[in-house]
Design a protein around this motif. Structure first.
Motif, PDB file in Angstrom:
ATOM      1  N   THR A   1      34.639  38.452  27.338  1.00  0.00           N
ATOM      2  CA  THR A   1      35.603  38.459  28.437  1.00  0.00           C
ATOM      3  C   THR A   1      36.995  38.834  27.940  1.00  0.00           C
ATOM      4  O   THR A   1      37.703  39.629  28.571  1.00  0.00           O
TER       5      THR A   1
ATOM      6  N   VAL B   1      39.699  39.074  34.695  1.00  0.00           N
ATOM      7  CA  VAL B   1      38.323  39.495  34.444  1.00  0.00           C
ATOM      8  C   VAL B   1      37.420  38.276  34.524  1.00  0.00           C
ATOM      9  O   VAL B   1      37.711  37.240  33.920  1.00  0.00           O
TER      10      VAL B   1
ATOM     11  N   VAL C   1      37.120  42.634  27.283  1.00  0.00           N
ATOM     12  CA  VAL C   1      37.197  43.418  28.519  1.00  0.00           C
ATOM     13  C   VAL C   1      38.585  43.286  29.141  1.00  0.00           C
ATOM     14  O   VAL C   1      39.163  44.276  29.613  1.00  0.00           O
TER      15      VAL C   1
ATOM     16  N   ILE D   1      33.295  37.442  33.955  1.00  0.00           N
ATOM     17  CA  ILE D   1      31.990  37.953  33.527  1.00  0.00           C
ATOM     18  C   ILE D   1      30.947  36.868  33.743  1.00  0.00           C
ATOM     19  O   ILE D   1      31.105  35.736  33.297  1.00  0.00           O
TER      20      ILE D   1
ATOM     21  N   ILE E   1      30.256  42.161  35.565  1.00  0.00           N
ATOM     22  CA  ILE E   1      31.701  42.156  35.312  1.00  0.00           C
ATOM     23  C   ILE E   1      32.464  42.441  36.595  1.00  0.00           C
ATOM     24  O   ILE E   1      32.145  43.380  37.332  1.00  0.00           O
TER      25      ILE E   1
ATOM     26  N   SER F   1      29.678  31.812  34.352  1.00  0.00           N
ATOM     27  CA  SER F   1      30.723  32.824  34.277  1.00  0.00           C
ATOM     28  C   SER F   1      31.947  32.279  33.570  1.00  0.00           C
ATOM     29  O   SER F   1      32.145  31.066  33.472  1.00  0.00           O
TER      30      SER F   1
END
Length: 128
Positions: A79, A97, A82, A99, A33, A112
């Protein structure tokens, strides 16, 4: 002048249940992350006043708890969750963000997903 303080969390490596294939639902996988959080760098924040700065340790603890205790079918959902943790404070003006799910594809280092948030300029959230 609009000055931002920028918190960057780099390569936070966690394990969680992520995916919808049978083996992914029964075995935890690594995720990496990266988060960037912008908030106004007001004079109080720059004056070394803890109460006027975002606490990145608390944000990180919330991310760790949520990711490691969760089960997610989609990288998009993880994602999004978060990102939601990153923008939970009213001062946040922008957050991004990304990930990574290492080894998700046979011939790639990782897959990702990136999501971002930008506060409405007309909506002032918090006092500065």
């Amino acid at each position: 002048m609009n000055n931002n303080a920028i918190i960057t969390i780099t390569n936070l490596r966690l394990r969680t249940f992520i995916g919808f294939n049978e083996d992914e639902r029964t075995k935890q996988q690594d995720v990496v992350i990266n988060a960037e959080i912008h908030y106004p760098a007001n004079k109080l924040c720059l004056a070394d006043d803890v109460d006027n700065a975002l606490n990145y340790k608390n944000i990180c603890k919330k991310i760790i708890q949520h990711v490691e205790s969760g089960k997610f079918l989609l990288l998009e959902k993880l994602t999004s969750d978060v990102l939601g943790i990153c923008i939970d404070h009213s001062w946040v003006r922008y957050a991004k963000v990304t990930i990574d799910k290492p080894h998700a594809l046979r011939f790639a280092d990782s897959v990702s997903l990136t999501l971002s948030y930008e506060a409405d300029n007309e909506t002032v959230r918090g006092e500065f």
